[in-house]
Scaffold this motif. Structure first.
Motif, PDB file in Angstrom:
ATOM      1  N   LEU A   1       0.832  -1.210   0.000  1.00  0.00           N
ATOM      2  CA  LEU A   1       0.000   0.000   0.000  1.00  0.00           C
ATOM      3  C   LEU A   1       0.862   1.254   0.000  1.00  0.00           C
ATOM      4  O   LEU A   1       0.484   2.275  -0.601  1.00  0.00           O
ATOM      5  CB  LEU A   1      -0.930   0.007   1.216  1.00  0.00           C
ATOM      6  CG  LEU A   1      -2.188  -0.845   1.091  1.00  0.00           C
ATOM      7  CD1 LEU A   1      -2.937  -0.880   2.413  1.00  0.00           C
ATOM      8  CD2 LEU A   1      -3.096  -0.303  -0.018  1.00  0.00           C
ATOM      9  N   LEU A   2       2.014   1.206   0.657  1.00  0.00           N
ATOM     10  CA  LEU A   2       2.928   2.348   0.604  1.00  0.00           C
ATOM     11  C   LEU A   2       3.391   2.593  -0.829  1.00  0.00           C
ATOM     12  O   LEU A   2       3.495   3.740  -1.273  1.00  0.00           O
ATOM     13  CB  LEU A   2       4.134   2.109   1.514  1.00  0.00           C
ATOM     14  CG  LEU A   2       3.882   2.142   3.019  1.00  0.00           C
ATOM     15  CD1 LEU A   2       5.173   1.851   3.771  1.00  0.00           C
ATOM     16  CD2 LEU A   2       3.316   3.492   3.450  1.00  0.00           C
ATOM     17  N   THR A   3       3.681   1.514  -1.539  1.00  0.00           N
ATOM     18  CA  THR A   3       4.084   1.641  -2.945  1.00  0.00           C
ATOM     19  C   THR A   3       2.982   2.298  -3.764  1.00  0.00           C
ATOM     20  O   THR A   3       3.228   3.223  -4.545  1.00  0.00           O
ATOM     21  CB  THR A   3       4.405   0.252  -3.525  1.00  0.00           C
ATOM     22  OG1 THR A   3       5.548  -0.279  -2.845  1.00  0.00           O
ATOM     23  CG2 THR A   3       4.693   0.326  -5.012  1.00  0.00           C
ATOM     24  N   VAL A   4       1.764   1.822  -3.591  1.00  0.00           N
ATOM     25  CA  VAL A   4       0.632   2.371  -4.335  1.00  0.00           C
ATOM     26  C   VAL A   4       0.366   3.815  -3.911  1.00  0.00           C
ATOM     27  O   VAL A   4       0.109   4.691  -4.742  1.00  0.00           O
ATOM     28  CB  VAL A   4      -0.616   1.491  -4.119  1.00  0.00           C
ATOM     29  CG1 VAL A   4      -1.835   2.100  -4.808  1.00  0.00           C
ATOM     30  CG2 VAL A   4      -0.373   0.076  -4.641  1.00  0.00           C
ATOM     31  N   GLY A   5       0.446   4.059  -2.602  1.00  0.00           N
ATOM     32  CA  GLY A   5       0.160   5.391  -2.080  1.00  0.00           C
ATOM     33  C   GLY A   5       1.161   6.439  -2.530  1.00  0.00           C
ATOM     34  O   GLY A   5       0.791   7.583  -2.833  1.00  0.00           O
ATOM     35  N   LEU A   6       2.433   6.076  -2.583  1.00  0.00           N
ATOM     36  CA  LEU A   6       3.452   7.028  -3.041  1.00  0.00           C
ATOM     37  C   LEU A   6       3.224   7.432  -4.491  1.00  0.00           C
ATOM     38  O   LEU A   6       3.449   8.588  -4.871  1.00  0.00           O
ATOM     39  CB  LEU A   6       4.848   6.428  -2.871  1.00  0.00           C
ATOM     40  CG  LEU A   6       5.398   6.404  -1.451  1.00  0.00           C
ATOM     41  CD1 LEU A   6       6.681   5.579  -1.387  1.00  0.00           C
ATOM     42  CD2 LEU A   6       5.670   7.829  -0.957  1.00  0.00           C
ATOM     43  N   HIS A   7       2.739   6.487  -5.288  1.00  0.00           N
ATOM     44  CA  HIS A   7       2.446   6.827  -6.680  1.00  0.00           C
ATOM     45  C   HIS A   7       1.213   7.726  -6.774  1.00  0.00           C
ATOM     46  O   HIS A   7       1.199   8.713  -7.525  1.00  0.00           O
ATOM     47  CB  HIS A   7       2.217   5.545  -7.484  1.00  0.00           C
ATOM     48  CG  HIS A   7       1.998   5.774  -8.943  1.00  0.00           C
ATOM     49  ND1 HIS A   7       2.922   6.381  -9.748  1.00  0.00           N
ATOM     50  CD2 HIS A   7       0.942   5.491  -9.746  1.00  0.00           C
ATOM     51  CE1 HIS A   7       2.467   6.455 -10.985  1.00  0.00           C
ATOM     52  NE2 HIS A   7       1.252   5.922 -11.007  1.00  0.00           N
ATOM     53  N   ALA A   8       0.192   7.399  -5.988  1.00  0.00           N
ATOM     54  CA  ALA A   8      -1.043   8.181  -6.036  1.00  0.00           C
ATOM     55  C   ALA A   8      -0.840   9.590  -5.480  1.00  0.00           C
ATOM     56  O   ALA A   8      -1.378  10.567  -6.019  1.00  0.00           O
ATOM     57  CB  ALA A   8      -2.137   7.462  -5.252  1.00  0.00           C
ATOM     58  N   LEU A   9      -0.045   9.733  -4.424  1.00  0.00           N
ATOM     59  CA  LEU A   9       0.112  11.019  -3.753  1.00  0.00           C
ATOM     60  C   LEU A   9       1.191  11.879  -4.372  1.00  0.00           C
ATOM     61  O   LEU A   9       0.994  13.084  -4.593  1.00  0.00           O
ATOM     62  CB  LEU A   9       0.433  10.775  -2.267  1.00  0.00           C
ATOM     63  CG  LEU A   9       0.636  12.016  -1.392  1.00  0.00           C
ATOM     64  CD1 LEU A   9      -0.643  12.852  -1.341  1.00  0.00           C
ATOM     65  CD2 LEU A   9       1.055  11.609   0.021  1.00  0.00           C
ATOM     66  N   ARG A  10       2.329  11.273  -4.684  1.00  0.00           N
ATOM     67  CA  ARG A  10       3.487  12.047  -5.152  1.00  0.00           C
ATOM     68  C   ARG A  10       3.899  11.737  -6.585  1.00  0.00           C
ATOM     69  O   ARG A  10       4.822  12.356  -7.105  1.00  0.00           O
ATOM     70  CB  ARG A  10       4.698  11.768  -4.251  1.00  0.00           C
ATOM     71  CG  ARG A  10       4.488  12.060  -2.779  1.00  0.00           C
ATOM     72  CD  ARG A  10       5.771  11.730  -2.019  1.00  0.00           C
ATOM     73  NE  ARG A  10       5.597  11.777  -0.591  1.00  0.00           N
ATOM     74  CZ  ARG A  10       6.511  11.371   0.297  1.00  0.00           C
ATOM     75  NH1 ARG A  10       7.661  10.858  -0.163  1.00  0.00           N
ATOM     76  NH2 ARG A  10       6.288  11.451   1.588  1.00  0.00           N
ATOM     77  N   GLY A  11       3.255  10.770  -7.190  1.00  0.00           N
ATOM     78  CA  GLY A  11       3.646  10.378  -8.538  1.00  0.00           C
ATOM     79  C   GLY A  11       4.933   9.595  -8.592  1.00  0.00           C
ATOM     80  O   GLY A  11       5.544   9.474  -9.655  1.00  0.00           O
ATOM     81  N   GLU A  12       5.354   9.023  -7.451  1.00  0.00           N
ATOM     82  CA  GLU A  12       6.606   8.276  -7.397  1.00  0.00           C
ATOM     83  C   GLU A  12       6.390   6.842  -7.857  1.00  0.00           C
ATOM     84  O   GLU A  12       5.435   6.176  -7.454  1.00  0.00           O
ATOM     85  CB  GLU A  12       7.167   8.279  -5.973  1.00  0.00           C
ATOM     86  CG  GLU A  12       7.555   9.669  -5.476  1.00  0.00           C
ATOM     87  CD  GLU A  12       8.107   9.645  -4.064  1.00  0.00           C
ATOM     88  OE1 GLU A  12       8.446   8.534  -3.569  1.00  0.00           O
ATOM     89  OE2 GLU A  12       8.212  10.729  -3.453  1.00  0.00           O
ATOM     90  N   LEU A  13       7.288   6.367  -8.712  1.00  0.00           N
ATOM     91  CA  LEU A  13       7.204   5.000  -9.196  1.00  0.00           C
ATOM     92  C   LEU A  13       7.909   4.049  -8.234  1.00  0.00           C
ATOM     93  O   LEU A  13       8.838   4.452  -7.523  1.00  0.00           O
ATOM     94  CB  LEU A  13       7.850   4.908 -10.582  1.00  0.00           C
ATOM     95  CG  LEU A  13       7.139   5.698 -11.691  1.00  0.00           C
ATOM     96  CD1 LEU A  13       7.959   5.664 -12.958  1.00  0.00           C
ATOM     97  CD2 LEU A  13       5.751   5.153 -11.935  1.00  0.00           C
TER      98      LEU A  13
END
Length: 394
Positions: free
Chosen positions: A375-387
């Motif tokens: 979920l951290l992986t998914v959340g970082l992409h959703a919030l910050r656009g980080e891959l």
């Protein structure tokens, strides 16, 4: 009949066979030697091997469909089949093209089944460099498929460089190597994922995978780090098949055995509006899970087909999509495999029916790779656009 249709027919024949003994084998644990032998005879072990090496040259989506079908009756065999090919991908991304081509030719010719002792987080297997190879001593756990393996993908830490990892593909029948057969978890009962010990085991230089470790600017890095994403996708299909199988078995049970509650005002449980509503809710969840999984699988097919041309951004996007499917799917599968008892009734908990195996299989796998970190992986992409950053599990 095209090759995909033929694969589905063969897979369904195996599913019918596996279903006959799935409950008793789950109860017994141990190994599924007869079933793995049938899988070898079916020809499905060569499904993803390139045609020029004697295989069928199918895309990952076809193999993952087989994984899903197997999981509808037996999560262990689904896991083993998916990891048979996953181990080969790890070998591919760790070896030279010539070395991997030879492994593929031999696998196709002999219908080898692959297992592993490749848990990269387990640092207890140490290799001492000697002329012509390595001497290995130590342990590996979570060694899926090892009791069945004709070829075993292994990883170890060199004695002089304990922060680096060396991989090899070996015949496990050799002096000093012992497959303990001690896997006794509550789920995935026949994956053989227990302990493999090495006591001064010789690994020849020719068995060591000779791929060049990529540097930070190496263009091969995105493709060569697809293994962890693929592992998550294989397990996503195990989750999906498990949920599908559980719901199908539950519906059969409700129609044939369940009794309506005495205040329901109906003669049959299948006519109870409350039960119908619950089936609708579970089916809607399953539809969403299947759609997300199919989308992630189609995108992975495209990414894998690009080979070394795959970009870092593309690798990151597919990593995000698979992580989302995996974490969502794990939750849906846990919910469905638990709630089926609410629509079947108390008698469905009798051990002879084996309905609980679906939940135990999913629960065992979801604990091996915690959803919170995905979920951290998914959340970082959703919030910050980080891959997602390439790692052992991302």
């Amino acid at each position: 009949m095209n090759s995909t249709d033929s694969t589905q027919v063969i897979a369904q024949r195996l599913v019918s066979r596996f279903a006959q003994t799935a409950i008793s084998r789950d109860r017994a644990g141990g190994t599924a030697d007869a079933e793995i032998s049938a899988l070898r005879d079916s020809g499905l072990l060569t499904l993803l091997i390139a045609r020029e090496h004697g295989g069928q040259g199918q895309p990952w989506s076809v193999a993952l469909d087989v994984v899903r079908r197997f999981a509808q009756v037996d999560g262990s065999l689904a896991h083993l089949y998916g990891y048979h090919f996953l181990d080969q991908v790890v070998a591919q991304t760790s070896s030279s093209p010539e070395q991997f081509a030879a492994l593929q030719r031999d696998t196709a010719a002999h219908h080898w089944f692959w297992g592993n002792a490749n848990n990269s987080l387990d640092r207890r297997l140490i290799g001492r460099r000697e002329e012509g190879g390595y001497r290995l001593s130590g342990l590996k756990q979570f060694t899926s498929g090892s009791p069945y393996a004709h070829r075993l993908l292994i990883s170890f830490r060199p004695e002089t460089a304990p922060d680096s990892i060396v991989r090899a593909v070996i015949d496990p029948v050799r002096e000093g190597l012992r497959i303990h057969g001690d896997w006794d978890a509550m789920g995935q009962r026949q994956t053989g994922s227990g302990t493999v010990s090495f006591d001064n085991v010789w690994v020849d230089e020719r068995e060591v995978l000779q791929g060049v470790s990529p540097g930070p600017d190496d263009q091969s890095l995105p493709f060569n780090t697809l293994g962890p994403i693929l592992a998550q996708l294989v397990l996503t299909h195990v989750f999906l098949g498990s949920a599908q199988g559980a719901l199908k078995e539950a519906a059969n049970y409700t129609r044939e055995h369940s009794r309506p509650w005495y205040t329901a005002g109906v003669e049959r449980a299948q006519d109870d509006r409350l039960i119908i509503r619950q089936y609708g809710e579970l089916a809607a969840q399953l539809e969403a899970f299947e759609s997300l999984t199919d989308k992630a699988t189609a995108e992975f097919d495209l990414a894998f087909a690009q080979g070394l041309a795959l970009s870092g951004e593309q690798r990151g996007e597919i990593g995000y999509r698979v992580a989302a499917a995996n974490v969502f799917g794990g939750r849906v599968a846990l919910d469905i495999t638990s709630r089926i008892f609410e629509v079947m009734g108390a008698r469905a908990t009798d051990n002879r029916f084996g309905h609980d195996r679906f939940w135990r299989n999913v629960r065992t796998h979801t604990l091996h790779n915690p959803a919170e970190y995905k979920l951290l992986t998914v959340g970082l992409h959703a919030l910050r656009g980080e891959l997602p950053v390439p790692g052992f599990y991302s």
